[in-house]
Design a protein around this motif. Sequence first.
Motif, mmCIF file in Angstrom:
data_model
loop_
_atom_site.group_PDB
_atom_site.id
_atom_site.type_symbol
_atom_site.label_atom_id
_atom_site.label_comp_id
_atom_site.label_asym_id
_atom_site.label_seq_id
_atom_site.Cartn_x
_atom_site.Cartn_y
_atom_site.Cartn_z
ATOM 1 N N LEU A 19 5.405 -12.921 0.775
ATOM 2 C CA LEU A 19 5.234 -11.644 1.467
ATOM 3 C C LEU A 19 5.296 -11.952 2.953
ATOM 4 C CD1 LEU A 19 2.536 -9.800 -0.668
ATOM 5 C CD2 LEU A 19 5.013 -9.909 -0.945
ATOM 6 N N PRO A 20 6.292 -11.407 3.673
ATOM 7 C CA PRO A 20 6.635 -11.937 4.994
ATOM 8 C C PRO A 20 5.948 -11.282 6.180
ATOM 9 C CG PRO A 20 8.304 -10.381 4.302
ATOM 10 C CD PRO A 20 7.278 -10.429 3.189
ATOM 11 N N CYS A 21 5.242 -10.173 5.965
ATOM 12 C CA CYS A 21 4.709 -9.421 7.100
ATOM 13 C C CYS A 21 3.329 -8.875 6.769
ATOM 14 C CB CYS A 21 5.649 -8.281 7.491
ATOM 15 S SG CYS A 21 6.197 -7.251 6.115
ATOM 16 N N PRO A 22 2.502 -8.631 7.798
ATOM 17 C CA PRO A 22 1.161 -8.119 7.524
ATOM 18 C C PRO A 22 1.205 -6.741 6.875
ATOM 19 C CG PRO A 22 1.370 -8.864 9.807
ATOM 20 C CD PRO A 22 2.744 -8.818 9.240
ATOM 21 N N PRO A 23 0.250 -6.417 6.015
ATOM 22 C CA PRO A 23 0.142 -5.052 5.491
ATOM 23 C C PRO A 23 -0.101 -4.078 6.647
ATOM 24 C CG PRO A 23 -1.292 -6.595 4.305
ATOM 25 C CD PRO A 23 -0.811 -7.306 5.512
ATOM 26 N N VAL A 24 0.462 -2.884 6.531
ATOM 27 C CA VAL A 24 0.319 -1.857 7.570
ATOM 28 C C VAL A 24 -0.579 -0.740 7.044
ATOM 29 C CG1 VAL A 24 1.534 -0.112 8.933
ATOM 30 C CG2 VAL A 24 2.550 -2.380 8.610
ATOM 31 N N LEU A 25 -1.599 -0.395 7.813
ATOM 32 C CA LEU A 25 -2.512 0.675 7.423
ATOM 33 C C LEU A 25 -2.089 1.973 8.092
ATOM 34 C CD1 LEU A 25 -5.969 -1.150 7.679
ATOM 35 C CD2 LEU A 25 -4.221 -1.284 5.890
ATOM 36 N N LEU A 26 -2.051 3.045 7.310
ATOM 37 C CA LEU A 26 -1.657 4.357 7.819
ATOM 38 C C LEU A 26 -2.272 5.432 6.939
ATOM 39 C CD1 LEU A 26 2.033 5.186 6.819
ATOM 40 C CD2 LEU A 26 0.709 3.362 5.761
ATOM 41 N N THR A 27 -2.167 6.683 7.381
ATOM 42 C CA THR A 27 -2.690 7.821 6.625
ATOM 43 C C THR A 27 -1.557 8.776 6.319
ATOM 44 O OG1 THR A 27 -4.864 7.600 7.661
ATOM 45 C CG2 THR A 27 -4.358 9.710 6.633
ATOM 46 N N VAL A 28 -1.488 9.238 5.066
ATOM 47 C CA VAL A 28 -0.418 10.138 4.634
ATOM 48 C C VAL A 28 -1.012 11.302 3.851
ATOM 49 C CG1 VAL A 28 1.243 8.243 4.506
ATOM 50 C CG2 VAL A 28 -0.034 8.890 2.457
ATOM 51 N N MET A 29 -0.207 12.348 3.662
ATOM 52 C CA MET A 29 -0.536 13.433 2.747
ATOM 53 C C MET A 29 0.180 13.158 1.434
ATOM 54 S SD MET A 29 -2.649 15.477 4.228
ATOM 55 C CE MET A 29 -2.576 16.859 3.075
ATOM 56 N N HIS A 30 -0.598 13.082 0.349
ATOM 57 C CA HIS A 30 -0.019 12.769 -0.953
ATOM 58 C C HIS A 30 -0.637 13.682 -1.997
ATOM 59 C CE1 HIS A 30 2.084 10.170 -3.809
ATOM 60 N NE2 HIS A 30 0.997 10.178 -4.566
ATOM 61 N N ASP A 31 0.221 14.398 -2.694
ATOM 62 C CA ASP A 31 -0.243 15.374 -3.685
ATOM 63 C C ASP A 31 -1.252 16.341 -3.077
ATOM 64 O OD1 ASP A 31 1.362 14.238 -5.633
ATOM 65 O OD2 ASP A 31 -0.230 12.969 -6.441
ATOM 66 N N GLY A 32 -0.969 16.733 -1.839
ATOM 67 C CA GLY A 32 -1.801 17.729 -1.168
ATOM 68 C C GLY A 32 -3.098 17.215 -0.592
ATOM 69 N N LYS A 33 -3.329 15.887 -0.655
ATOM 70 C CA LYS A 33 -4.564 15.311 -0.139
ATOM 71 C C LYS A 33 -4.252 14.234 0.891
ATOM 72 C CE LYS A 33 -7.056 15.959 -4.527
ATOM 73 N NZ LYS A 33 -7.789 15.248 -5.625
ATOM 74 N N LYS A 34 -5.146 14.090 1.852
ATOM 75 C CA LYS A 34 -5.009 13.029 2.837
ATOM 76 C C LYS A 34 -5.431 11.715 2.187
ATOM 77 C CE LYS A 34 -5.884 13.965 7.096
ATOM 78 N NZ LYS A 34 -6.535 14.232 8.417
ATOM 79 N N VAL A 35 -4.559 10.704 2.278
ATOM 80 C CA VAL A 35 -4.811 9.409 1.649
ATOM 81 C C VAL A 35 -4.682 8.311 2.704
ATOM 82 C CG1 VAL A 35 -4.033 7.731 -0.079
ATOM 83 C CG2 VAL A 35 -3.953 10.180 -0.598
ATOM 84 N N ASP A 36 -5.708 7.475 2.820
ATOM 85 C CA ASP A 36 -5.609 6.276 3.642
ATOM 86 C C ASP A 36 -4.881 5.228 2.817
ATOM 87 O OD1 ASP A 36 -6.941 7.446 5.752
ATOM 88 O OD2 ASP A 36 -8.901 6.711 5.117
ATOM 89 N N ALA A 37 -3.740 4.797 3.323
ATOM 90 C CA ALA A 37 -2.830 3.960 2.535
ATOM 91 C C ALA A 37 -2.622 2.608 3.200
ATOM 92 C CB ALA A 37 -1.490 4.675 2.359
ATOM 93 N N VAL A 38 -2.041 1.688 2.433
ATOM 94 C CA VAL A 38 -1.582 0.408 2.945
ATOM 95 C C VAL A 38 -0.169 0.200 2.426
ATOM 96 C CG1 VAL A 38 -2.723 -0.811 1.018
ATOM 97 C CG2 VAL A 38 -1.996 -2.092 3.050
ATOM 98 N N ALA A 39 0.729 -0.190 3.330
ATOM 99 C CA ALA A 39 2.137 -0.381 2.972
ATOM 100 C C ALA A 39 2.500 -1.853 3.160
ATOM 101 C CB ALA A 39 3.028 0.492 3.847
ATOM 102 N N GLN A 40 3.095 -2.452 2.129
ATOM 103 C CA GLN A 40 3.453 -3.872 2.178
ATOM 104 C C GLN A 40 4.957 -4.036 2.028
ATOM 105 O OE1 GLN A 40 1.499 -6.782 2.709
ATOM 106 N NE2 GLN A 40 3.609 -7.495 2.986
ATOM 107 N N GLY A 41 5.585 -4.609 3.057
ATOM 108 C CA GLY A 41 7.013 -4.874 3.015
ATOM 109 C C GLY A 41 7.314 -6.206 2.349
ATOM 110 N N THR A 42 8.576 -6.387 1.929
ATOM 111 C CA THR A 42 8.970 -7.587 1.190
ATOM 112 C C THR A 42 10.336 -8.087 1.641
ATOM 113 O OG1 THR A 42 10.174 -6.424 -0.570
ATOM 114 C CG2 THR A 42 7.779 -6.657 -0.848
#
Length: 719
Positions: free
Chosen positions: A321-344
């Motif tokens: 896994l080449p890069c740090p996880p990125v923390l962000l907030t999104v709207m998902h299924d009508g709810k605000k979700v604190d997410a983490v995105a991991q690139g590859t």
Amino acid sequence: MKILLNKLRALAKISGIVGAGSLPCAVFGAHPSATPPSASSADADWPAYLGSKSRSLYSPLRQIDRGNVAQLKVAWTYETGDKGEYQANNLIVAGVLYTASPTRKVIALDAATGRELWQWDPQSEKGGGRSRQRGLVFWQNESGGEQRIFTAAGNYLYALDAKTGQVIRSFAQNGALHLGTGLDVEGTPAVGLNTPGVTYKDLLIIGGFGGPGAMRAFDVRTGERRWIFHLIPRPGEVGYDTWPDGAYKTATGLMPWCGQSLDEQRGIVYVATKTAEPDFYGAERHGANLFANSLVALDAATGKRLWHFQIVHHDLLDRDLPCPPVLLTVMHDGKKVDAVAQGTKQGLLFVFDRVTGTPLWPIEEKPEPASELRGELASLTQPFPTKPAPFTRQHIGLEDMSNISPAAQLQSLNRIQSSPNLGPFPAPSIKETIMFPGFDGGMEWGGGAADPDGVYYVNVNEMPWILQMVETRNADGTPLARGKKDYMINCAACHGLDFAGNLASGFPPLIDVAKRKTREQMVQVTKTGAGRMPAFDRLPEAEREAILDYVLGITPPAATGRTDEAPAPASTKARKDPPYAFAGFRRWLDQEGYPAIKPPWGTLNAVDLNTGEVKWKVPLGEYKALTERGIAPTGTENYGGPVVTAGGLIFIGATADETIRAFDKDTGAILWQASLPFGGNATPSTYTANGRQYVVISSGGGKSGRPSGGSIVAFALPQ
């Protein structure tokens, strides 16, 4: 009134309180250094690697925006005096810029002028510097009266006084902590650190490279280890059954080299890990090999595992896994979700609820080829997210033949027909195979940026490479000569079977190395590491000497089979030599040196993670010689990440054309670009000093076969 304003500005400039183009609007305090820069209490810092502990590469600054970005000019430059891969994402705190130079000097500059404040050279301590340091850690206590810079050189972590650059001798052992400390293994392995860790309260949490995989937290004041999480599980720990019994005693790899992110409010640290070793042959490590190639969420205070997801099972392709996880907030299924995105490196993006570890979109296990190598048991499936769509092509076929010239097209056709690409997870074989996405991505260590709207921006490579394994015995089945076999197993992946190296990847040739290095110098490099080379400190001395004899063309005394005159350390006694070795990292290039497939070869992408839909994709970088032939910009190989701002802009260097660019974050249109003295293979930083916004980037080149140096270049609007 205009005359009065001009007089006030002139007075302010003379007094050194504010920039000539602004008026004071707040109380300004001096930085507590010997010759302090002036800093506004309203100025915006870049206080952590990639901008913040969330690693989101987002800045709320908007002084530079779509309407005026074309006016950016060089504000100041600084020469480190070094030459090499300069990958540092620079920190800016209270008007001071902190950088790690190509030889790992730590330098403090006035962020408004580039004037040097102090410099620390690791040569004065336990060991010299190594290249490829991507940043520093800044820590201060709640009052701000205690400030430390953490950096690494050789196998040591150092604590420096942020105000003076002096080593803080009360930290660890006289100011230095051996990075192999506290790994719960025999001895003290040689471990390095090329990407900074993250602080949580009074803890410094780090990964590293080399040695057995583990995450550790150290006390920022004393260097005492406060917790450890074993990435190669011990008996009774989760994941132990995904390895052969007792593997933790001999297994290596997994060490998270790409950096971590932190949800400071919840106290959760997110860790992205590397593959298990050997990277390309896993017969001695049958099983899924947790926690290799995994995203792991840990309690930042205790190191307790909260959740994990393995992104590659039983990796055989160096898919760290080449890069740090990125923390962000999104709207998902009508709810605000604190997410983490991991690139590859596969060009895939995995997105999870960062509290529960639940994927935002389903992840499917898809079948992959079985291995033809003796003793190997490749994973029969690998995970693929259903959203977002891959950022890179996942397969190379005849439709991807090069189209930049008839000769390139013919070469491309022949290779695709003779060594077909089998998708992103080809099983290593003694037959040549096109490796795509390549060994350097897909995504790389620069990672992605995310804005408050839930849009993720990332640059990727679409470079083809060649994958091949070779037998570590003669065609008649007899053993290879000792030094040759040991070289193939330990060295050929980087320096090549023919000693030719791969300068484009930072691997020097070993042809005529005796004209450049003494044997003693070569021994030292193998023990401590240098440049991209990790330390081989646990290599038995008999093997080390045999390898050096082979490289130097010295014929050893006649012997039969392997004679281990020097006993191997306990950690290596149980490991057998693999019957195969990796033939080396080889880009697939055409006769002119360009990637041998149809462009694009590098792109910048935007994906809306509220919906999982890609917004836009544009080429990143160009080869002017091809543009002059009427070929549209192809994109280039790229290393370094993007920065997104509230001004509606994305700033990125990264390319192989010595250029920094600004893109419209909504459309991907180029709004500004400027030449750099060397390639900007680093992630920019943006900040304000004296009320003026700057964009600064380390410019050292050295990647993709380009010239190298050691400059910092800062841009700003005219005053």
